[in-house]
Scaffold this motif. Sequence first.
Motif, PDB file in Angstrom:
ATOM      1  N   ALA A   1      35.218 -12.465  37.094  1.00  0.00           N
ATOM      2  CA  ALA A   1      36.272 -13.344  36.594  1.00  0.00           C
ATOM      3  C   ALA A   1      35.870 -13.887  35.225  1.00  0.00           C
ATOM      4  CB  ALA A   1      36.506 -14.479  37.574  1.00  0.00           C
ATOM      5  N   MET A   2      36.779 -13.800  34.291  1.00  0.00           N
ATOM      6  CA  MET A   2      36.498 -14.245  32.925  1.00  0.00           C
ATOM      7  C   MET A   2      36.437 -15.768  32.901  1.00  0.00           C
ATOM      8  SD  MET A   2      36.023 -12.834  29.871  1.00  0.00           S
ATOM      9  CE  MET A   2      36.625 -11.196  30.167  1.00  0.00           C
ATOM     10  N   SER A   3      35.409 -16.288  32.271  1.00  0.00           N
ATOM     11  CA  SER A   3      35.256 -17.728  32.078  1.00  0.00           C
ATOM     12  C   SER A   3      34.457 -17.939  30.804  1.00  0.00           C
ATOM     13  CB  SER A   3      34.522 -18.361  33.260  1.00  0.00           C
ATOM     14  OG  SER A   3      33.166 -17.937  33.281  1.00  0.00           O
ATOM     15  N   LYS A   4      34.488 -19.152  30.304  1.00  0.00           N
ATOM     16  CA  LYS A   4      33.701 -19.455  29.105  1.00  0.00           C
ATOM     17  C   LYS A   4      32.224 -19.210  29.354  1.00  0.00           C
ATOM     18  CE  LYS A   4      37.072 -22.810  27.572  1.00  0.00           C
ATOM     19  NZ  LYS A   4      37.377 -24.211  27.367  1.00  0.00           N
ATOM     20  N   GLN A   5      31.754 -19.576  30.535  1.00  0.00           N
ATOM     21  CA  GLN A   5      30.349 -19.361  30.868  1.00  0.00           C
ATOM     22  C   GLN A   5      30.026 -17.863  30.887  1.00  0.00           C
ATOM     23  OE1 GLN A   5      29.068 -21.186  34.526  1.00  0.00           O
ATOM     24  NE2 GLN A   5      27.035 -20.279  34.406  1.00  0.00           N
ATOM     25  N   TYR A   6      30.885 -17.077  31.499  1.00  0.00           N
ATOM     26  CA  TYR A   6      30.685 -15.622  31.557  1.00  0.00           C
ATOM     27  C   TYR A   6      30.664 -15.032  30.144  1.00  0.00           C
ATOM     28  CZ  TYR A   6      31.359 -10.726  32.734  1.00  0.00           C
ATOM     29  OH  TYR A   6      31.215  -9.362  32.820  1.00  0.00           O
ATOM     30  N   ILE A   7      31.574 -15.501  29.299  1.00  0.00           N
ATOM     31  CA  ILE A   7      31.647 -15.023  27.913  1.00  0.00           C
ATOM     32  C   ILE A   7      30.357 -15.328  27.178  1.00  0.00           C
ATOM     33  CG2 ILE A   7      32.789 -15.444  25.691  1.00  0.00           C
ATOM     34  CD1 ILE A   7      35.426 -15.675  27.327  1.00  0.00           C
ATOM     35  N   GLU A   8      29.861 -16.552  27.308  1.00  0.00           N
ATOM     36  CA  GLU A   8      28.622 -16.942  26.637  1.00  0.00           C
ATOM     37  C   GLU A   8      27.420 -16.169  27.171  1.00  0.00           C
ATOM     38  OE1 GLU A   8      27.856 -21.138  26.353  1.00  0.00           O
ATOM     39  OE2 GLU A   8      29.935 -21.547  25.812  1.00  0.00           O
ATOM     40  N   GLU A   9      27.291 -16.130  28.497  1.00  0.00           N
ATOM     41  CA  GLU A   9      26.123 -15.485  29.107  1.00  0.00           C
ATOM     42  C   GLU A   9      26.052 -13.989  28.801  1.00  0.00           C
ATOM     43  OE1 GLU A   9      26.417 -16.436  33.259  1.00  0.00           O
ATOM     44  OE2 GLU A   9      25.616 -18.465  32.961  1.00  0.00           O
ATOM     45  N   ASN A  10      27.202 -13.371  28.604  1.00  0.00           N
ATOM     46  CA  ASN A  10      27.252 -11.930  28.364  1.00  0.00           C
ATOM     47  C   ASN A  10      27.552 -11.565  26.910  1.00  0.00           C
ATOM     48  OD1 ASN A  10      26.959 -10.623  31.167  1.00  0.00           O
ATOM     49  ND2 ASN A  10      28.351 -12.350  31.476  1.00  0.00           N
ATOM     50  N   HIS A  11      27.550 -12.576  26.033  1.00  0.00           N
ATOM     51  CA  HIS A  11      27.713 -12.364  24.580  1.00  0.00           C
ATOM     52  C   HIS A  11      28.980 -11.573  24.250  1.00  0.00           C
ATOM     53  CE1 HIS A  11      23.602 -13.823  24.411  1.00  0.00           C
ATOM     54  NE2 HIS A  11      23.298 -12.918  25.316  1.00  0.00           N
ATOM     55  N   LEU A  12      30.050 -11.886  24.962  1.00  0.00           N
ATOM     56  CA  LEU A  12      31.279 -11.115  24.787  1.00  0.00           C
ATOM     57  C   LEU A  12      31.916 -11.289  23.416  1.00  0.00           C
ATOM     58  CD1 LEU A  12      33.063 -11.225  28.251  1.00  0.00           C
ATOM     59  CD2 LEU A  12      31.414  -9.584  27.356  1.00  0.00           C
ATOM     60  N   VAL A  13      31.750 -12.452  22.801  1.00  0.00           N
ATOM     61  CA  VAL A  13      32.310 -12.631  21.455  1.00  0.00           C
ATOM     62  C   VAL A  13      31.659 -11.631  20.509  1.00  0.00           C
ATOM     63  CG1 VAL A  13      32.507 -14.197  19.480  1.00  0.00           C
ATOM     64  CG2 VAL A  13      32.973 -15.045  21.784  1.00  0.00           C
ATOM     65  N   ASP A  14      30.338 -11.541  20.538  1.00  0.00           N
ATOM     66  CA  ASP A  14      29.633 -10.592  19.663  1.00  0.00           C
ATOM     67  C   ASP A  14      30.009  -9.154  19.989  1.00  0.00           C
ATOM     68  OD1 ASP A  14      28.312 -12.657  18.336  1.00  0.00           O
ATOM     69  OD2 ASP A  14      26.635 -12.613  19.740  1.00  0.00           O
ATOM     70  N   LEU A  15      30.058  -8.839  21.274  1.00  0.00           N
ATOM     71  CA  LEU A  15      30.405  -7.472  21.673  1.00  0.00           C
ATOM     72  C   LEU A  15      31.844  -7.128  21.285  1.00  0.00           C
ATOM     73  CD1 LEU A  15      28.692  -7.369  25.182  1.00  0.00           C
ATOM     74  CD2 LEU A  15      27.916  -6.265  23.066  1.00  0.00           C
ATOM     75  N   TYR A  16      32.721  -8.105  21.363  1.00  0.00           N
ATOM     76  CA  TYR A  16      34.114  -7.887  20.960  1.00  0.00           C
ATOM     77  C   TYR A  16      34.192  -7.603  19.463  1.00  0.00           C
ATOM     78  CZ  TYR A  16      39.087  -8.722  20.186  1.00  0.00           C
ATOM     79  OH  TYR A  16      40.406  -8.599  19.825  1.00  0.00           O
ATOM     80  N   VAL A  17      33.516  -8.416  18.678  1.00  0.00           N
ATOM     81  CA  VAL A  17      33.533  -8.244  17.219  1.00  0.00           C
ATOM     82  C   VAL A  17      32.925  -6.895  16.829  1.00  0.00           C
ATOM     83  CG1 VAL A  17      32.572  -9.159  15.058  1.00  0.00           C
ATOM     84  CG2 VAL A  17      33.581 -10.715  16.731  1.00  0.00           C
ATOM     85  N   GLN A  18      31.913  -6.473  17.562  1.00  0.00           N
ATOM     86  CA  GLN A  18      31.253  -5.186  17.292  1.00  0.00           C
ATOM     87  C   GLN A  18      31.994  -4.008  17.923  1.00  0.00           C
ATOM     88  OE1 GLN A  18      27.142  -5.504  18.540  1.00  0.00           O
ATOM     89  NE2 GLN A  18      26.995  -7.545  17.657  1.00  0.00           N
ATOM     90  N   GLN A  19      33.094  -4.291  18.594  1.00  0.00           N
ATOM     91  CA  GLN A  19      33.920  -3.286  19.272  1.00  0.00           C
ATOM     92  C   GLN A  19      33.112  -2.485  20.295  1.00  0.00           C
ATOM     93  OE1 GLN A  19      35.750  -1.057  16.076  1.00  0.00           O
ATOM     94  NE2 GLN A  19      37.088  -2.753  15.536  1.00  0.00           N
ATOM     95  N   LYS A  20      32.323  -3.202  21.089  1.00  0.00           N
ATOM     96  CA  LYS A  20      31.462  -2.573  22.082  1.00  0.00           C
ATOM     97  C   LYS A  20      31.871  -2.884  23.522  1.00  0.00           C
ATOM     98  CE  LYS A  20      27.386  -2.118  19.186  1.00  0.00           C
ATOM     99  NZ  LYS A  20      25.957  -2.429  19.047  1.00  0.00           N
ATOM    100  N   LEU A  21      33.060  -3.429  23.708  1.00  0.00           N
ATOM    101  CA  LEU A  21      33.552  -3.689  25.058  1.00  0.00           C
ATOM    102  C   LEU A  21      34.315  -2.468  25.563  1.00  0.00           C
ATOM    103  CD1 LEU A  21      34.960  -7.329  24.708  1.00  0.00           C
ATOM    104  CD2 LEU A  21      32.776  -6.625  25.702  1.00  0.00           C
TER     105      LEU A  21
END
Length: 79
Positions: A3-23
Amino acid sequence: MSAMSKQYIEENHLVDLYVQQKLSDQQRDDFEIFMLEHAEVADQVELAMAMRNELKTQSSALSDDELSRRRETPIRSFD
């Protein structure tokens, strides 16, 4: 996906991965839906993209400066 959450996003570095197009496609879709619902996450993405673009710009400029400097440096012979 978890489940997507702010904590999940932070712990899994999703912002960086999104910007790097690695999701994965599914991760990207889930992240984008979450981002639409949470403006602060969208702000983080915007900041990360701006920083990435600025670093690319500075890197390119530095490379050009370095090339110019090398062209201006005379070649010395080693006698």
